[in-house]
Motif scaffolding. Structure first.
Motif, PDB file in Angstrom:
ATOM      1  N   PRO A  14       0.224   7.131   2.483  1.00  0.00           N
ATOM      2  CA  PRO A  14      -1.145   6.594   2.561  1.00  0.00           C
ATOM      3  C   PRO A  14      -2.242   7.606   2.235  1.00  0.00           C
ATOM      4  N   LYS A  15      -2.165   8.775   2.815  1.00  0.00           N
ATOM      5  CA  LYS A  15      -3.196   9.797   2.563  1.00  0.00           C
ATOM      6  C   LYS A  15      -3.142  10.267   1.111  1.00  0.00           C
ATOM      7  N   ILE A  17      -2.115   8.570  -1.527  1.00  0.00           N
ATOM      8  CA  ILE A  17      -2.682   7.511  -2.375  1.00  0.00           C
ATOM      9  C   ILE A  17      -4.206   7.519  -2.292  1.00  0.00           C
ATOM     10  N   ASP A  18      -4.752   7.658  -1.089  1.00  0.00           N
ATOM     11  CA  ASP A  18      -6.211   7.712  -0.922  1.00  0.00           C
ATOM     12  C   ASP A  18      -6.813   8.847  -1.734  1.00  0.00           C
ATOM     13  N   VAL A  19      -6.220  10.032  -1.644  1.00  0.00           N
ATOM     14  CA  VAL A  19      -6.766  11.195  -2.350  1.00  0.00           C
ATOM     15  C   VAL A  19      -6.644  11.022  -3.863  1.00  0.00           C
ATOM     16  N   MET A  21      -6.637   8.226  -5.519  1.00  0.00           N
ATOM     17  CA  MET A  21      -7.628   7.226  -5.935  1.00  0.00           C
ATOM     18  C   MET A  21      -9.047   7.782  -5.871  1.00  0.00           C
ATOM     19  N   GLU A  22      -9.345   8.622  -4.860  1.00  0.00           N
ATOM     20  CA  GLU A  22     -10.654   9.268  -4.776  1.00  0.00           C
ATOM     21  C   GLU A  22     -10.910  10.155  -5.993  1.00  0.00           C
ATOM     22  N   ASN A  23      -9.829  10.672  -6.575  1.00  0.00           N
ATOM     23  CA  ASN A  23      -9.931  11.527  -7.759  1.00  0.00           C
ATOM     24  C   ASN A  23      -9.750  10.728  -9.055  1.00  0.00           C
ATOM     25  N   LYS A  29       2.217   1.597  -6.212  1.00  0.00           N
ATOM     26  CA  LYS A  29       3.096   1.939  -5.085  1.00  0.00           C
ATOM     27  C   LYS A  29       4.292   0.991  -5.061  1.00  0.00           C
TER      28      LYS A  29
END
Length: 109
Positions: A14-15, A17-19, A21-23, A29
């Motif tokens: 989860p973390k 994927i978040d990072v 996508m933030e980039n 997935k």
């Protein structure tokens, strides 16, 4: 273009994927299962330009550190009374398995 296939432990996904996508990296997935511990993994498909591969791998390394975990062995040991008792072992979990493959063609429709 390159396709990065990253197999990571479920708790790291989860973390990560978040990072990603933030980039501004698109991530697909897929749920998967590991062989040895038969535990849940997440397989990520990340399409990037050749110049961005090292940056994505750096992010994966940052969020998917290996660690030790105590678990029971798939094989059982026998006690003299004939009772089967699971054998505990310490194993490395986490980290990532990463494949980078060439993409001959990419279309987004």
């Amino acid at each position: 273009m390159k396709l990065i296939i990253a197999i990571v432990q479920d708790e790291d996904a989860p973390k990560l994927i978040d990072v990603l996508m933030e980039n501004n990296y698109s991530v697909t997935k897929l749920a998967s299962t590991g062989g040895f511990l038969k535990s849940g993994n997440t397989t990520l498909l990340i399409g990037v330009e050749k110049e961005k591969v090292d940056e994505v791998i750096k992010i994966i390394k940052e969020f998917c550190q290996s660690r030790k975990q105590v678990t029971t062995s798939p094989s059982l040991t026998t006690v003299s009374s004939g009772v089967y008792v699971p054998y505990t072992i310490e194993v490395q979990v986490g980290g990532a398995t990463i494949f980078v493959v060439d993409v001959d063609r990419f279309e987004k429709i």
